[in-house]
Design a protein around this motif. Structure first.
Motif, short mmCIF file in Angstrom:
data_model
loop_
_atom_site.label_atom_id
_atom_site.label_comp_id
_atom_site.label_asym_id
_atom_site.label_seq_id
_atom_site.Cartn_x
_atom_site.Cartn_y
_atom_site.Cartn_z
N ARG A 47 28.71 40.99 29.63
CA ARG A 47 28.76 39.56 29.94
C ARG A 47 29.95 38.87 29.26
O ARG A 47 29.92 37.67 29.00
N GLY A 48 31.01 39.62 29.00
CA GLY A 48 32.16 39.06 28.30
C GLY A 48 32.27 39.64 26.92
O GLY A 48 31.63 40.64 26.60
N GLY A 49 33.10 39.04 26.06
CA GLY A 49 33.22 39.53 24.70
C GLY A 49 34.65 39.57 24.24
O GLY A 49 35.50 38.81 24.70
N ARG A 50 34.93 40.49 23.32
CA ARG A 50 36.26 40.57 22.71
C ARG A 50 37.33 40.90 23.74
O ARG A 50 38.45 40.39 23.68
N TYR A 51 36.99 41.77 24.69
CA TYR A 51 37.96 42.19 25.70
C TYR A 51 37.51 41.74 27.09
O TYR A 51 36.31 41.70 27.37
N ASP A 52 38.47 41.43 27.93
CA ASP A 52 38.13 40.93 29.26
C ASP A 52 37.88 42.03 30.27
O ASP A 52 37.46 41.77 31.39
N ALA A 411 23.67 29.13 28.99
CA ALA A 411 24.11 29.51 30.33
C ALA A 411 24.76 30.89 30.35
O ALA A 411 24.78 31.57 31.38
N GLY A 412 25.29 31.33 29.20
CA GLY A 412 25.92 32.64 29.14
C GLY A 412 24.96 33.79 29.31
O GLY A 412 25.37 34.93 29.55
N LYS A 413 23.65 33.51 29.19
CA LYS A 413 22.65 34.56 29.36
C LYS A 413 22.05 34.57 30.76
O LYS A 413 21.08 35.28 31.02
N ARG A 414 22.61 33.79 31.64
CA ARG A 414 22.13 33.80 33.04
C ARG A 414 22.38 35.17 33.64
O ARG A 414 23.46 35.72 33.54
N SER A 415 21.35 35.73 34.24
CA SER A 415 21.48 37.07 34.81
C SER A 415 21.75 37.00 36.31
O SER A 415 21.57 35.96 36.96
N MET A 416 22.19 38.12 36.85
CA MET A 416 22.44 38.22 38.29
C MET A 416 21.13 38.54 39.02
O MET A 416 20.17 39.01 38.41
N LYS A 417 21.11 38.29 40.31
CA LYS A 417 19.89 38.50 41.07
C LYS A 417 20.17 39.37 42.29
O LYS A 417 21.29 39.43 42.80
N GLY A 418 19.11 40.03 42.75
CA GLY A 418 19.19 40.85 43.94
C GLY A 418 19.46 42.31 43.63
O GLY A 418 19.69 42.71 42.49
N ARG A 419 19.44 43.11 44.69
CA ARG A 419 19.83 44.52 44.58
C ARG A 419 21.36 44.56 44.68
O ARG A 419 21.92 44.22 45.70
N LEU A 420 21.99 45.00 43.61
CA LEU A 420 23.43 44.78 43.44
C LEU A 420 24.25 46.05 43.59
O LEU A 420 23.74 47.16 43.40
N THR A 421 25.51 45.85 43.91
CA THR A 421 26.47 46.95 43.84
C THR A 421 27.82 46.37 43.46
O THR A 421 27.99 45.14 43.36
N LEU A 422 28.77 47.25 43.22
CA LEU A 422 30.12 46.86 42.84
C LEU A 422 31.08 47.34 43.91
O LEU A 422 31.09 48.52 44.27
N LEU A 423 31.87 46.43 44.45
CA LEU A 423 32.87 46.78 45.44
C LEU A 423 34.25 46.80 44.80
O LEU A 423 34.52 46.09 43.83
N VAL A 424 35.13 47.63 45.36
CA VAL A 424 36.51 47.69 44.91
C VAL A 424 37.42 47.57 46.12
O VAL A 424 37.14 48.14 47.18
N ASN A 425 38.48 46.81 45.97
CA ASN A 425 39.45 46.66 47.05
C ASN A 425 40.35 47.88 47.07
O ASN A 425 40.98 48.21 46.07
N ARG A 426 40.41 48.54 48.21
CA ARG A 426 41.17 49.79 48.32
C ARG A 426 42.67 49.60 48.12
O ARG A 426 43.37 50.56 47.84
N HIS A 427 43.15 48.40 48.28
CA HIS A 427 44.59 48.14 48.19
C HIS A 427 44.99 47.55 46.84
O HIS A 427 46.02 47.93 46.27
N THR A 428 44.19 46.63 46.32
CA THR A 428 44.57 45.92 45.10
C THR A 428 43.85 46.44 43.86
O THR A 428 44.27 46.15 42.74
N GLY A 429 42.75 47.18 44.03
CA GLY A 429 41.96 47.64 42.89
C GLY A 429 41.06 46.57 42.30
O GLY A 429 40.40 46.81 41.29
N GLU A 430 41.00 45.39 42.91
CA GLU A 430 40.14 44.31 42.42
C GLU A 430 38.68 44.69 42.60
O GLU A 430 38.29 45.36 43.56
N TYR A 431 37.85 44.26 41.64
CA TYR A 431 36.41 44.52 41.70
C TYR A 431 35.65 43.23 41.98
O TYR A 431 36.09 42.14 41.58
N ARG A 432 34.50 43.37 42.63
CA ARG A 432 33.59 42.23 42.76
C ARG A 432 32.17 42.75 42.92
O ARG A 432 31.92 43.77 43.57
N THR A 433 31.25 42.06 42.27
CA THR A 433 29.82 42.39 42.37
C THR A 433 29.21 41.64 43.53
O THR A 433 29.48 40.46 43.74
N THR A 434 28.38 42.33 44.30
CA THR A 434 27.74 41.72 45.45
C THR A 434 26.35 42.32 45.64
O THR A 434 26.00 43.31 44.99
#
Length: 480
Positions: A47-52, A411-434
């Motif tokens: 949920r964050g911390g010393r490193y991004d 508010a920093g302890k707010r959790s995510m909801k739903g059945r989750l996965t992590l997507l990655v953009n095949r071109h940019t390498g960007e990640y997003r949780t959905t």
């Protein structure tokens, strides 16, 4: 006699019993969920911390060590005796169901990002799902054991960021990037809380570096990640091997180190501050100089006291006066035949400060190696990267429902909801949780996005067995 018959005096069997590898209050949770609950889904995130960004590592070790062996009737009896005496209810029927219907293997599915992936914080890294209505609560019961993955991830993350720092100074001041994997040596074995910590944390450091004196970390990396030899070390003096000669014979102790280990191409590390560092540096540069040159090896001096930034510069200047230096292609000076290893007071801040001071003084980063102890393996905790594992969905009857916490006091302890996965953009390498789509499998692709999580464990079976070489390659793929 009752305790002995149930194995409560056998600490080895207790530590290997997955039913007991939990928190006490977890034993009562099976009675606390809605009666119609039939499946559960949980996830792990930073949920964050010393490193991004976090470097994901270590889950394979935990799975191999704790989840690939079945629960047995003897383990159930042992856990029953403990929790009954401990004041907690015990779900004997649930655990016997696991033995009888699943062969003792936990019917959970664990998905995770591939080890070595560098993922921005606030993203799902691991998911745990149990859809067996009889034991759905397993997805949460395993939190205590699985969330300990925070430790290898945090060590690996810190080492990865330190590698970036050191690499930056090498690019600026050195002609030789091949030395990078040996620039930060693990000195942390004696500073950790247990042998297991040395093994797990020591292995995590080796994603980014190949130098270590933490034997158990190297052994763990070899064993759990299919490596022949994950790291290397060199002969080195400690204070006792110098001071046992007596103060008046310190020079003889130094000379013995060169005689024993000084061979062409070899590296010999000698701690030199047992009495008077500056007198020792003078001896190295006068009466011992020819022995160092004749050996054909490289002498590495270890100052082990004083202000690190100041002492390193003083040591470099004294050695340069005695042994000389050459100017490299970056216009920085590289010492002849000698180097320095700084192992005292080493942490992320002092590494940066020492390298900056060396650069300002015209010395190349080639001249120094760092040895990092407690700050590498012990001066971190779960809150360094604010790791958490939370339930995010529960199936009531046949229908999935979102689950989350959202405390008004933090508010920093707010959790995510739903059945989750992590997507990655095949071109940019960007990640997003959905959230998972209704019709989903691991090959699902949504435009430029594909699933970054893979099923690594399912009902007792390890499905992905990565090598350390593969993980290292992924972690440093875009270094240039």
């Amino acid at each position: 006699m009752q305790n002995e018959s149930n194995g409560l005096n056998d600490i080895a069997s207790i530590l290997s019993n997955p039913i007991l590898n939990t928190d006490s209050y977890k034993a009562s949770h099976y009675l606390q969920y809605p009666p119609e609950a039939s499946a559960m889904f949980s996830y792990i995130e930073s949920r964050g911390g010393r490193y991004d960004r976090t470097l994901f590592f270590g889950l394979q070790m935990l799975i191999k060590e704790y989840l690939c062996r079945p629960v047995t009737p003897a383990m159930i009896e042992q856990a029953k005796a403990f929790f009954t005496a401990h004041g907690e209810p015990f779900n004997e029927a649930g655990w016997r169901y696991i033995v009888e219907h699943h062969g003792g293997y936990l019917p959970v599915r664990i998905r995770a990002v591939r080890e070595g992936s560098v993922v921005p914080t606030h993203n799902v890294l691991v998911t745990v799902e149990c859809d067996d209505p009889q034991v759905f609560w397993l997805a949460s019961y395993m939190e205590t054991m699985l969330l300990r993955v925070w430790y290898p991830i945090t060590v690996a993350t810190q080492s990865w960021h330190l590698r970036k720092t050191i690499r930056g100074y090498l690019l600026k001041s050195s002609d030789d990037l091949t030395q990078l994997p040996f620039k930060l040596h693990d000195f942390g074995a004696r500073g950790v809380s247990s042998a297991e910590s040395a093994a797990i944390g020591g292995a995590a450091h080796l994603v980014s570096f190949m130098g270590s004196d933490t034997v158990l970390g190297v052994v763990a990396a070899n064993h759990y990640y299919n490596e022949t030899m994950a790291a290397f070390s060199v002969p080195a003096a400690e204070h006792s091997t110098i001071t046992s000669w007596g103060r008046e014979r310190e020079t003889d102790a130094f000379r013995n180190m060169i005689a024993q280990f000084g061979k062409p191409g070899a590296i010999v590390s000698v701690v030199s501050d047992s009495y008077d560092l500056f007198a020792a540096l003078d001896a190295w540069g006068t009466e011992l100089k020819q022995a160092v040159l004749d050996s054909g090896g490289t002498l590495v001096i270890r100052p082990d006291s004083g202000d690190p930034r100041t002492i390193v510069l003083q040591t470099l200047r004294a050695l340069e006066t005695s042994f000389g230096s050459v100017v490299n292609g970056k216009g920085r000076r590289v010492l002849n035949n000698v180097r320095v290893i700084q192992g005292d007071g080493v942490n992320p801040d002092s590494i940066e400060a020492i390298l900056a001071a060396m650069d300002e003084a015209g010395f190349a980063a080639d001249n120094i190696v760092f040895g990092m102890g407690g700050a590498l393996l012990q001066q971190i905790n779960r809150d360094t990267q604010r790791f958490a594992m939370k339930c995010s969905a529960i199936r009531l009857g046949d229908e999935w429902h979102d689950v989350l916490k959202d405390p008004v006091t933090d508010a920093g302890k707010r959790s995510m909801k739903g059945r989750l996965t992590l997507l990655v953009n095949r071109h940019t390498g960007e990640y997003r949780t959905t959230t998972l789509p209704v019709a989903w499998d691991e090959r699902t692709v949504e435009g430029d996005w594909e699933d970054a999580l893979v099923t690594v464990f399912d009902s007792g079976k390890l499905l992905v067995d990565m090598s350390l070489a593969e993980i290292r390659g992924r972690a440093h793929a875009h270094e240039g």
